[in-house]
Design a protein around this motif. Structure first.
Motif, PDB file in Angstrom:
ATOM      1  N   THR A  98       0.841  -1.195   0.000  1.00  0.00           N
ATOM      2  CA  THR A  98       0.000   0.000   0.000  1.00  0.00           C
ATOM      3  C   THR A  98       0.876   1.245   0.000  1.00  0.00           C
ATOM      4  OG1 THR A  98      -1.854   1.090   1.111  1.00  0.00           O
ATOM      5  CG2 THR A  98      -0.157   0.127   2.515  1.00  0.00           C
ATOM      6  N   THR A  99       0.242   2.383  -0.190  1.00  0.00           N
ATOM      7  CA  THR A  99       0.911   3.684  -0.105  1.00  0.00           C
ATOM      8  C   THR A  99       0.595   4.271   1.258  1.00  0.00           C
ATOM      9  OG1 THR A  99       0.781   4.053  -2.494  1.00  0.00           O
ATOM     10  CG2 THR A  99       1.049   5.995  -1.092  1.00  0.00           C
ATOM     11  N   ARG A 100       1.625   4.365   2.122  1.00  0.00           N
ATOM     12  CA  ARG A 100       1.368   4.850   3.479  1.00  0.00           C
ATOM     13  C   ARG A 100       2.681   5.134   4.192  1.00  0.00           C
ATOM     14  NH1 ARG A 100       1.717   1.119   7.908  1.00  0.00           N
ATOM     15  NH2 ARG A 100       2.319  -0.990   7.263  1.00  0.00           N
ATOM     16  N   PRO A 101       2.648   5.946   5.267  1.00  0.00           N
ATOM     17  CA  PRO A 101       3.825   6.099   6.124  1.00  0.00           C
ATOM     18  C   PRO A 101       3.904   4.951   7.107  1.00  0.00           C
ATOM     19  CG  PRO A 101       2.074   7.542   6.889  1.00  0.00           C
ATOM     20  CD  PRO A 101       1.543   6.843   5.664  1.00  0.00           C
ATOM     21  N   MET A 102       5.106   4.559   7.480  1.00  0.00           N
ATOM     22  CA  MET A 102       5.263   3.482   8.449  1.00  0.00           C
ATOM     23  C   MET A 102       6.597   3.625   9.172  1.00  0.00           C
ATOM     24  SD  MET A 102       6.058   0.253   5.900  1.00  0.00           S
ATOM     25  CE  MET A 102       6.237  -0.866   7.295  1.00  0.00           C
ATOM     26  N   GLY A 103       6.628   3.165  10.417  1.00  0.00           N
ATOM     27  CA  GLY A 103       7.874   3.118  11.161  1.00  0.00           C
ATOM     28  C   GLY A 103       8.719   1.937  10.722  1.00  0.00           C
ATOM     29  N   TYR A 104      10.029   2.068  10.896  1.00  0.00           N
ATOM     30  CA  TYR A 104      10.912   0.945  10.544  1.00  0.00           C
ATOM     31  C   TYR A 104      12.064   0.813  11.540  1.00  0.00           C
ATOM     32  CZ  TYR A 104      14.045   4.330   8.129  1.00  0.00           C
ATOM     33  OH  TYR A 104      14.892   5.380   7.811  1.00  0.00           O
ATOM     34  N   ASN A 105      11.753   1.152  12.790  1.00  0.00           N
ATOM     35  CA  ASN A 105      12.683   0.997  13.908  1.00  0.00           C
ATOM     36  C   ASN A 105      13.921   1.878  13.754  1.00  0.00           C
ATOM     37  OD1 ASN A 105      13.003  -0.179  16.451  1.00  0.00           O
ATOM     38  ND2 ASN A 105      14.409  -1.737  15.678  1.00  0.00           N
ATOM     39  N   ALA A 106      13.710   3.090  13.232  1.00  0.00           N
ATOM     40  CA  ALA A 106      14.817   4.036  13.066  1.00  0.00           C
ATOM     41  C   ALA A 106      14.811   5.124  14.134  1.00  0.00           C
ATOM     42  CB  ALA A 106      14.755   4.687  11.682  1.00  0.00           C
ATOM     43  N   SER A 107      13.759   5.177  14.966  1.00  0.00           N
ATOM     44  CA  SER A 107      13.694   6.197  16.014  1.00  0.00           C
ATOM     45  C   SER A 107      13.014   5.623  17.240  1.00  0.00           C
ATOM     46  CB  SER A 107      12.943   7.445  15.526  1.00  0.00           C
ATOM     47  OG  SER A 107      11.610   7.131  15.167  1.00  0.00           O
ATOM     48  N   ALA A 108      13.264   6.265  18.367  1.00  0.00           N
ATOM     49  CA  ALA A 108      12.664   5.819  19.628  1.00  0.00           C
ATOM     50  C   ALA A 108      12.553   6.999  20.582  1.00  0.00           C
ATOM     51  CB  ALA A 108      13.494   4.706  20.267  1.00  0.00           C
ATOM     52  N   GLU A 109      11.498   6.981  21.389  1.00  0.00           N
ATOM     53  CA  GLU A 109      11.341   7.975  22.452  1.00  0.00           C
ATOM     54  C   GLU A 109      11.902   7.371  23.733  1.00  0.00           C
ATOM     55  OE1 GLU A 109       7.865  10.654  24.656  1.00  0.00           O
ATOM     56  OE2 GLU A 109       7.399   9.447  22.873  1.00  0.00           O
ATOM     57  N   ILE A 110      12.864   8.054  24.333  1.00  0.00           N
ATOM     58  CA  ILE A 110      13.661   7.503  25.431  1.00  0.00           C
ATOM     59  C   ILE A 110      13.566   8.398  26.668  1.00  0.00           C
ATOM     60  CG2 ILE A 110      16.022   6.941  26.161  1.00  0.00           C
ATOM     61  CD1 ILE A 110      14.893   4.996  24.102  1.00  0.00           C
ATOM     62  N   TYR A 111      13.535   7.757  27.835  1.00  0.00           N
ATOM     63  CA  TYR A 111      13.713   8.493  29.089  1.00  0.00           C
ATOM     64  C   TYR A 111      14.572   7.661  30.042  1.00  0.00           C
ATOM     65  CZ  TYR A 111      10.041   5.546  31.200  1.00  0.00           C
ATOM     66  OH  TYR A 111       9.300   4.486  31.667  1.00  0.00           O
ATOM     67  N   LEU A 112      15.184   8.341  31.022  1.00  0.00           N
ATOM     68  CA  LEU A 112      16.083   7.704  31.983  1.00  0.00           C
ATOM     69  C   LEU A 112      15.496   7.818  33.391  1.00  0.00           C
ATOM     70  CD1 LEU A 112      17.924   7.974  29.499  1.00  0.00           C
ATOM     71  CD2 LEU A 112      19.797   8.618  31.032  1.00  0.00           C
ATOM     72  N   LYS A 113      15.794   6.799  34.211  1.00  0.00           N
ATOM     73  CA  LYS A 113      15.380   6.824  35.613  1.00  0.00           C
ATOM     74  C   LYS A 113      16.584   6.512  36.501  1.00  0.00           C
ATOM     75  CE  LYS A 113      11.495   5.285  37.095  1.00  0.00           C
ATOM     76  NZ  LYS A 113      10.357   4.412  37.485  1.00  0.00           N
ATOM     77  N   VAL A 114      16.687   7.282  37.582  1.00  0.00           N
ATOM     78  CA  VAL A 114      17.667   7.007  38.639  1.00  0.00           C
ATOM     79  C   VAL A 114      16.897   7.095  39.950  1.00  0.00           C
ATOM     80  CG1 VAL A 114      19.870   7.618  39.697  1.00  0.00           C
ATOM     81  CG2 VAL A 114      19.497   8.066  37.254  1.00  0.00           C
ATOM     82  N   GLY A 115      16.529   5.962  40.485  1.00  0.00           N
ATOM     83  CA  GLY A 115      15.681   5.976  41.680  1.00  0.00           C
ATOM     84  C   GLY A 115      14.348   6.624  41.365  1.00  0.00           C
ATOM     85  N   GLU A 116      14.003   7.696  42.105  1.00  0.00           N
ATOM     86  CA  GLU A 116      12.756   8.427  41.873  1.00  0.00           C
ATOM     87  C   GLU A 116      12.905   9.513  40.815  1.00  0.00           C
ATOM     88  OE1 GLU A 116       9.856   7.586  43.275  1.00  0.00           O
ATOM     89  OE2 GLU A 116      10.966   5.886  44.158  1.00  0.00           O
ATOM     90  N   LEU A 117      14.125   9.745  40.357  1.00  0.00           N
ATOM     91  CA  LEU A 117      14.382  10.793  39.370  1.00  0.00           C
ATOM     92  C   LEU A 117      14.109  10.263  37.962  1.00  0.00           C
ATOM     93  CD1 LEU A 117      15.583  13.608  38.580  1.00  0.00           C
ATOM     94  CD2 LEU A 117      17.819  12.467  38.510  1.00  0.00           C
ATOM     95  N   THR A 118      13.341  11.028  37.168  1.00  0.00           N
ATOM     96  CA  THR A 118      13.050  10.668  35.780  1.00  0.00           C
ATOM     97  C   THR A 118      13.422  11.829  34.873  1.00  0.00           C
ATOM     98  OG1 THR A 118      11.216   9.229  36.443  1.00  0.00           O
ATOM     99  CG2 THR A 118      11.273   9.943  34.145  1.00  0.00           C
ATOM    100  N   SER A 119      14.124  11.541  33.815  1.00  0.00           N
ATOM    101  CA  SER A 119      14.532  12.592  32.878  1.00  0.00           C
ATOM    102  C   SER A 119      13.386  12.978  31.947  1.00  0.00           C
ATOM    103  CB  SER A 119      15.714  12.111  32.020  1.00  0.00           C
ATOM    104  OG  SER A 119      15.267  11.159  31.064  1.00  0.00           O
ATOM    105  N   GLU A 120      13.561  14.079  31.235  1.00  0.00           N
ATOM    106  CA  GLU A 120      12.625  14.444  30.177  1.00  0.00           C
ATOM    107  C   GLU A 120      12.686  13.398  29.059  1.00  0.00           C
ATOM    108  OE1 GLU A 120      13.161  18.400  28.694  1.00  0.00           O
ATOM    109  OE2 GLU A 120      13.698  19.188  30.667  1.00  0.00           O
ATOM    110  N   HIS A 121      11.568  13.230  28.393  1.00  0.00           N
ATOM    111  CA  HIS A 121      11.529  12.318  27.248  1.00  0.00           C
ATOM    112  C   HIS A 121      12.216  12.975  26.054  1.00  0.00           C
ATOM    113  CE1 HIS A 121       8.040   9.527  28.602  1.00  0.00           C
ATOM    114  NE2 HIS A 121       8.697  10.009  29.652  1.00  0.00           N
ATOM    115  N   ARG A 122      12.956  12.170  25.277  1.00  0.00           N
ATOM    116  CA  ARG A 122      13.607  12.653  24.066  1.00  0.00           C
ATOM    117  C   ARG A 122      13.416  11.625  22.956  1.00  0.00           C
ATOM    118  NH1 ARG A 122      13.706  17.062  25.877  1.00  0.00           N
ATOM    119  NH2 ARG A 122      15.500  18.433  26.255  1.00  0.00           N
TER     120      ARG A 122
END
Length: 322
Positions: free
Chosen positions: A77-101
């Motif tokens: 078909t003709t359409r946009p699709m993901g192909y595992n080239a990007s990811a939304e990531i965040y980090l945790k250290v105990g109770e601390l959580t980073s901004e999503h990127r």
């Protein structure tokens, strides 16, 4: 504890992704950093920091191990699709959580809402039963493709891309009606960032369509209109003719030398980069088939206007006919 530096959004996981963690204590202490994929809340990896008050560390290596580019085996078909080239990531250290990127494979040089990653020229041939795959990155929601067809079926449609990230747009003329020309515009609001034009027509009988990943891990596909066979076994008899049964036997066990059309320098430069690609394949209609590229360098034919390139391929399995 706090993160004092984090990478920019849409930075490339093919480069360093540096975070700096500060413990806000004068006494050194240990810290366990967990890296998560926000889409699934799954753990990507863990980094152990020993006896620190502040530390800068790179998470790109663990993302590179996880991000395996996955293109469709067949386009339907003709359409946009993901192909595992990007990811939304965040980090945790105990109770601390980073901004999503959101991190992407591409190394962006533009901060526009939509960046098309293809290095080829924008005027391309495409048979009705073939497909093209165009990589792009969107940094804002609301980007879209405007697709216009011309011929017996002349239509205009908009396809919204969805959430930001790195994707491909698959284009299959068979799904767009009876047309002999297709225009694909990559847009945000009223701004068109790039337009690719396809001339829909049948290939020459000997043409072969080759795909590869460019430096941004975006797919490129090009139709080599000419080919010729090369023997790979010294003991094989010379062909009695360049066509017919003898030629078929050689191609079954042999390699193919593919020759491009006469192209402008911008297209030749894009084709020459196939040598450094991490993946090369043969398109059979809209289906991918693995092949080996056995060319270790491409010599550009010098010309002030047009030139051509040659590449050699062989089947991924011995005895495969190309």
């Amino acid at each position: 504890m706090k993160f004092t530096t984090i990478p920019n959004a849409f930075a490339s996981w093919n480069e360093s992704l540096l975070y700096t963690l500060h413990t806000e204590s004068e006494e050194p202490q240990d810290a366990t950093v967990e890296v998560y994929d926000a889409a699934t809340n799954t753990l990507v990896g863990t980094k152990f920091l020993r006896a620190i008050t502040s530390a800068t560390f790179d998470i790109a290596p663990m993302l590179r191990r996880r991000m395996q580019i996955t293109l469709p085996e067949v386009v339907t078909t003709t359409r946009p699709m993901g192909y595992n080239a990007s990811a939304e990531i965040y980090l945790k250290v105990g109770e601390l959580t980073s901004e999503h990127r959101i991190f992407v494979a591409a190394q962006l040089t533009s901060n526009t809402p939509c960046v098309v990653l293809s290095e080829q020229i924008d005027s391309r041939p495409l048979a009705p039963d073939e497909c093209d795959m165009v990589g792009f990155v969107t940094t804002f929601s609301g980007c879209y493709a405007r697709i216009r067809t011309y011929g017996k079926d002349s239509t205009t449609r908009n396809i919204t891309f969805g959430s930001p990230g790195q994707y491909i747009l698959t284009i299959l003329p068979l799904t767009l009606g009876d047309c002999d020309q297709i225009e694909v515009e990559f847009c945000y609001s009223t701004t068109v960032f790039r337009k690719i034009e396809y001339s829909v027509k049948r290939n020459l009988k000997g043409a072969r369509r080759i795909g590869w990943l460019n430096k941004d891990y975006a797919p490129e596909i090009y139709t080599f209109p000419m080919r010729k066979s090369i023997l790979i076994k010294a003991t094989r008899k010379h062909m009695e003719s360049s066509i017919g049964r003898g030629a078929g036997e050689v191609e079954a066990d042999g390699e193919l030398k593919l020759i491009s059309a006469y192209e402008p320098s911008a297209q030749l430069t894009a084709l020459a980069k196939i040598v450094g690609s991490p993946a090369v394949w043969l398109m059979e209609g809209a289906r991918r088939r693995n092949v080996d590229l056995i060319t270790d360098r491409v010599i550009l034919t010098p010309s002030d206007t047009l030139g051509f390139v040659e590449i050699d391929i062989r089947g991924a399995r011995e005895g495969e006919e190309l």
